[in-house]
Motif scaffolding. Structure first.
Motif, PDB file in Angstrom:
ATOM      1  N   ASP A  76       0.908  -1.252  -0.069  1.00 16.53           N
ATOM      2  CA  ASP A  76       0.094   0.086  -0.016  1.00 16.53           C
ATOM      3  C   ASP A  76       0.868   1.311  -0.011  1.00 16.53           C
ATOM      4  OD1 ASP A  76      -2.376  -1.305  -0.441  1.00 16.53           O
ATOM      5  OD2 ASP A  76      -2.722  -1.084   1.914  1.00 16.53           O
ATOM      6  N   LYS A  77       2.042   1.272   0.682  1.00 12.94           N
ATOM      7  CA  LYS A  77       3.043   2.336   0.456  1.00 12.94           C
ATOM      8  C   LYS A  77       3.238   2.390  -1.029  1.00 12.94           C
ATOM      9  CE  LYS A  77       7.542   3.658   1.457  1.00 12.94           C
ATOM     10  NZ  LYS A  77       9.007   3.385   2.283  1.00 12.94           N
ATOM     11  N   GLN A  78       3.731   1.490  -1.661  1.00 21.07           N
ATOM     12  CA  GLN A  78       3.884   1.609  -3.074  1.00 21.07           C
ATOM     13  C   GLN A  78       2.704   2.157  -3.737  1.00 21.07           C
ATOM     14  OE1 GLN A  78       7.073   1.316  -4.315  1.00 21.07           O
ATOM     15  NE2 GLN A  78       6.048   2.525  -6.068  1.00 21.07           N
ATOM     16  N   ARG A  79       1.545   1.836  -3.709  1.00 17.47           N
ATOM     17  CA  ARG A  79       0.342   2.235  -4.390  1.00 17.47           C
ATOM     18  C   ARG A  79       0.283   3.719  -3.919  1.00 17.47           C
ATOM     19  NH1 ARG A  79      -0.997  -3.526  -4.228  1.00 17.47           N
ATOM     20  NH2 ARG A  79      -0.924  -3.601  -1.938  1.00 17.47           N
ATOM     21  N   ILE A  80       0.321   4.142  -2.855  1.00 20.36           N
ATOM     22  CA  ILE A  80       0.437   5.762  -2.523  1.00 20.36           C
ATOM     23  C   ILE A  80       1.446   6.446  -3.234  1.00 20.36           C
ATOM     24  CG2 ILE A  80       0.881   7.295  -0.450  1.00 20.36           C
ATOM     25  CD1 ILE A  80      -0.461   5.129   1.334  1.00 20.36           C
ATOM     26  N   LEU A  81       2.709   5.956  -3.311  1.00 24.78           N
ATOM     27  CA  LEU A  81       3.643   6.535  -4.177  1.00 24.78           C
ATOM     28  C   LEU A  81       3.060   6.542  -5.488  1.00 24.78           C
ATOM     29  CD1 LEU A  81       6.849   4.785  -2.439  1.00 24.78           C
ATOM     30  CD2 LEU A  81       6.283   7.270  -2.318  1.00 24.78           C
ATOM     31  N   ASP A  82       2.737   5.293  -6.002  1.00 24.45           N
ATOM     32  CA  ASP A  82       2.225   5.396  -7.659  1.00 24.45           C
ATOM     33  C   ASP A  82       1.280   6.432  -7.870  1.00 24.45           C
ATOM     34  OD1 ASP A  82       4.285   3.458  -7.780  1.00 24.45           O
ATOM     35  OD2 ASP A  82       2.801   1.835  -7.798  1.00 24.45           O
ATOM     36  N   ALA A  83       0.327   6.694  -6.687  1.00 28.64           N
ATOM     37  CA  ALA A  83      -0.844   7.481  -7.066  1.00 28.64           C
ATOM     38  C   ALA A  83      -0.246   8.765  -6.982  1.00 28.64           C
ATOM     39  CB  ALA A  83      -1.806   7.632  -5.883  1.00 28.64           C
ATOM     40  N   GLY A  84       0.835   9.418  -6.900  1.00 29.50           N
ATOM     41  CA  GLY A  84       1.321  10.600  -7.117  1.00 29.50           C
ATOM     42  C   GLY A  84       0.683  11.650  -6.271  1.00 29.50           C
ATOM     43  N   THR A  85      -0.062  11.579  -5.395  1.00 29.87           N
ATOM     44  CA  THR A  85      -0.864  12.540  -4.460  1.00 29.87           C
ATOM     45  C   THR A  85      -0.142  13.077  -3.338  1.00 29.87           C
ATOM     46  OG1 THR A  85      -1.960  10.991  -3.390  1.00 29.87           O
ATOM     47  CG2 THR A  85      -3.099  11.899  -5.304  1.00 29.87           C
ATOM     48  N   THR A  86       0.941  12.171  -2.864  1.00 32.45           N
ATOM     49  CA  THR A  86       1.270  12.283  -1.430  1.00 32.45           C
ATOM     50  C   THR A  86       2.914  12.303  -1.584  1.00 32.45           C
ATOM     51  OG1 THR A  86      -0.701  11.396  -0.757  1.00 32.45           O
ATOM     52  CG2 THR A  86       1.212  11.758   0.884  1.00 32.45           C
ATOM     53  N   GLU A  87       3.739  13.167  -0.944  1.00 32.58           N
ATOM     54  CA  GLU A  87       5.241  12.869  -0.902  1.00 32.58           C
ATOM     55  C   GLU A  87       5.430  11.982   0.639  1.00 32.58           C
ATOM     56  OE1 GLU A  87       9.002  15.412   0.045  1.00 32.58           O
ATOM     57  OE2 GLU A  87       7.421  16.578  -0.863  1.00 32.58           O
ATOM     58  N   VAL A  88       6.246  10.887   0.247  1.00 32.81           N
ATOM     59  CA  VAL A  88       6.654  10.281   1.361  1.00 32.81           C
ATOM     60  C   VAL A  88       7.868  10.483   1.966  1.00 32.81           C
ATOM     61  CG1 VAL A  88       7.160   8.032   2.610  1.00 32.81           C
ATOM     62  CG2 VAL A  88       5.258   8.294   0.982  1.00 32.81           C
ATOM     63  N   ILE A  89       8.054  11.071   3.244  1.00 28.90           N
ATOM     64  CA  ILE A  89       9.346  11.802   3.757  1.00 28.90           C
ATOM     65  C   ILE A  89      10.064  10.606   4.599  1.00 28.90           C
ATOM     66  CG2 ILE A  89      10.274  13.499   5.251  1.00 28.90           C
ATOM     67  CD1 ILE A  89       7.710  15.326   4.612  1.00 28.90           C
ATOM     68  N   THR A  90      11.185  10.443   4.391  1.00 29.79           N
ATOM     69  CA  THR A  90      12.001   9.511   5.169  1.00 29.79           C
ATOM     70  C   THR A  90      12.958  10.276   6.047  1.00 29.79           C
ATOM     71  OG1 THR A  90      12.014   8.162   3.208  1.00 29.79           O
ATOM     72  CG2 THR A  90      13.763   7.778   4.783  1.00 29.79           C
ATOM     73  N   LEU A  91      12.860  10.160   7.104  1.00 29.19           N
ATOM     74  CA  LEU A  91      13.682  10.721   8.380  1.00 29.19           C
ATOM     75  C   LEU A  91      15.235  10.240   8.546  1.00 29.19           C
ATOM     76  CD1 LEU A  91      11.113  10.704  11.346  1.00 29.19           C
ATOM     77  CD2 LEU A  91      11.544  12.637   9.782  1.00 29.19           C
ATOM     78  N   THR A  92      16.055  11.035   8.824  1.00 31.87           N
ATOM     79  CA  THR A  92      17.477  10.766   9.044  1.00 31.87           C
ATOM     80  C   THR A  92      17.404  10.178  10.296  1.00 31.87           C
ATOM     81  OG1 THR A  92      17.913  13.076   9.939  1.00 31.87           O
ATOM     82  CG2 THR A  92      18.087  12.801   7.615  1.00 31.87           C
ATOM     83  N   PRO A  93      18.284   9.456  10.768  1.00 27.07           N
ATOM     84  CA  PRO A  93      18.520   8.949  12.049  1.00 27.07           C
ATOM     85  C   PRO A  93      18.510  10.247  13.222  1.00 27.07           C
ATOM     86  CG  PRO A  93      20.084   7.976  10.621  1.00 27.07           C
ATOM     87  CD  PRO A  93      19.506   9.052   9.768  1.00 27.07           C
ATOM     88  N   GLU A  94      18.988  11.299  12.828  1.00 20.18           N
ATOM     89  CA  GLU A  94      19.178  12.509  13.670  1.00 20.18           C
ATOM     90  C   GLU A  94      17.560  13.080  13.814  1.00 20.18           C
ATOM     91  OE1 GLU A  94      22.944  11.612  12.220  1.00 20.18           O
ATOM     92  OE2 GLU A  94      21.184  12.193  10.974  1.00 20.18           O
ATOM     93  N   GLN A  95      16.843  13.100  12.723  1.00 19.60           N
ATOM     94  CA  GLN A  95      15.426  13.691  12.996  1.00 19.60           C
ATOM     95  C   GLN A  95      14.531  12.710  13.717  1.00 19.60           C
ATOM     96  OE1 GLN A  95      14.768  14.091   8.649  1.00 19.60           O
ATOM     97  NE2 GLN A  95      15.026  16.229   8.585  1.00 19.60           N
ATOM     98  N   ARG A  96      14.848  11.459  13.479  1.00 18.47           N
ATOM     99  CA  ARG A  96      13.957  10.453  14.333  1.00 18.47           C
ATOM    100  C   ARG A  96      14.399  10.500  15.781  1.00 18.47           C
ATOM    101  NH1 ARG A  96      11.166   5.678  13.922  1.00 18.47           N
ATOM    102  NH2 ARG A  96      11.488   4.144  15.537  1.00 18.47           N
TER     103      ARG A  96
END
Length: 330
Positions: free
Chosen positions: A278-298
């Motif tokens: 479902d994460k991939q389907r969300i990415l494929d939909a192109g409506t939403t940006e998925v943000i990956t946190l750096t270890p410092e941000q986390r």
């Protein structure tokens, strides 16, 4: 007199036959839940129905009611206790009024990953929580994974300060309330069925959910950003009415327990696969940006939310929190 006797015999025979027919009727198990069929819980409910009706043919009939079609978030527990449904699988956040210990699952950044959750749920401490509400007529039958939660909003959330002032939908959970207050955000209790509309109309600005919930409820259509925070857990406890469960014929109950153990294994194996899909389907939909946190941000998010542990240590129990945290060190 003879006519009366004959009539009495006919009535008695009719009642007897009706009783036999009734005794032969299958036991109806109503399984009510609030999510879609294409989620881990939805798939588990359907698999349970399939296996129960195959292996207990003629003895058991299972009726599945998804998407709050029978009872919504606020009513399903009451319905279970009244005997209007026999199986529900509320999120673990729903049990704070029945067992304070279950609140351990809501503590933010307690579990590193779903494997740690699995280890804790199978530990003596985790299994004991399933039976911690029997005096309230609630029997836990197992834990079903939905997955780790991600934060969503209409602005990018990279650091805790980005969440300040935003209104986040939360379940009715004191721990989750405090989690967002720790971020200086505003928690808003809202039933799951209302979340899409709440996000769409701006009643709330953000939410926390696994990818399967976000996708199945189309929340990605009304949220521009998802931060892959994995900050908490959204799992379920499959529960039944204790009086109903103990009143089942021993052979039926034993077979149902075997089926549920099998279904639980399948649900928990498939949950991560479904979330990643479902994460991939969300990415494929192109409506939403998925943000990956750096270890410092986390690390910043964890530091901001960690005080919630101390706040609930007295209610949950320091030893239980310690046992849950220890599940990470494997």
């Amino acid at each position: 007199m003879l006519k009366l006797t004959a009539k009495a015999l006919v009535c008695a025979l009719s009642l007897s036959l009706a009783g036999l027919a009734q005794a032969a009727d299958p036991i109806v198990i109503k399984f009510s839940h609030v999510v879609a069929d294409n989620t881990p819980k939805g798939q588990g409910a359907l698999l349970f129905k399939k296996l129960a009706e195959e292996r207990l043919a003629g003895k058991v009939r299972v009726e599945v009611y998804p998407n709050s079609s029978l009872f919504g978030d606020g009513k399903e527990m009451e319905a279970l206790l009244l005997g209007d449904v026999q199986l529900i699988a509320p999120s673990l956040a729903k049990f704070e009024h029945y067992s304070k210990g279950v609140q351990v699952f809501d503590l933010p950044f307690l579990f590193d990953d779903i494997e740690a959750v699995d280890r804790f749920q199978k530990s003596p401490e985790g299994l004991a929580l399933l039976n911690s509400m029997r005096d309230k007529n609630i029997t836990g039958l197992g834990y079903w994974h939905n997955g780790m939660k991600q934060l969503s909003a209409n602005k990018p959330l990279r650091e805790p300060k980005d969440a300040r002032g935003l209104k986040f939908r939360v379940q009715a959970s004191a721990v989750l309330d405090e989690q967002f207050k720790a971020l200086r955000a505003n928690p808003r209790k809202m039933s799951f069925a209302e979340v899409y509309q709440g996000l769409q109309t701006g009643v709330v600005n953000g939410a926390e959910n696994p990818y399967s919930n976000i996708y199945s409820q189309k929340m990605h259509e009304v949220q521009k950003y998802i931060t892959e925070s994995n900050h908490g857990l959204l799992d379920y406890m499959l529960i039944t009415n204790t009086q109903f469960w103990e009143g089942l014929p021993a052979d039926v109950r034993s077979e149902l327990e075997s089926i549920l153990a099998e279904v639980t294994t399948v649900v928990n194996q498939k949950a991560d696969e479904l979330n990643q899909g479902d994460k991939q389907r969300i990415l494929d939909a192109g409506t939403t940006e998925v943000i990956t946190l750096t270890p410092e941000q986390r690390g910043l998010w964890r530091e901001a939310m960690k005080p919630v542990w101390k706040k609930f240590e007295g209610e949950i129990g320091a030893d239980l929190i310690k046992a849950a945290e220890a599940s990470n060190a494997q």
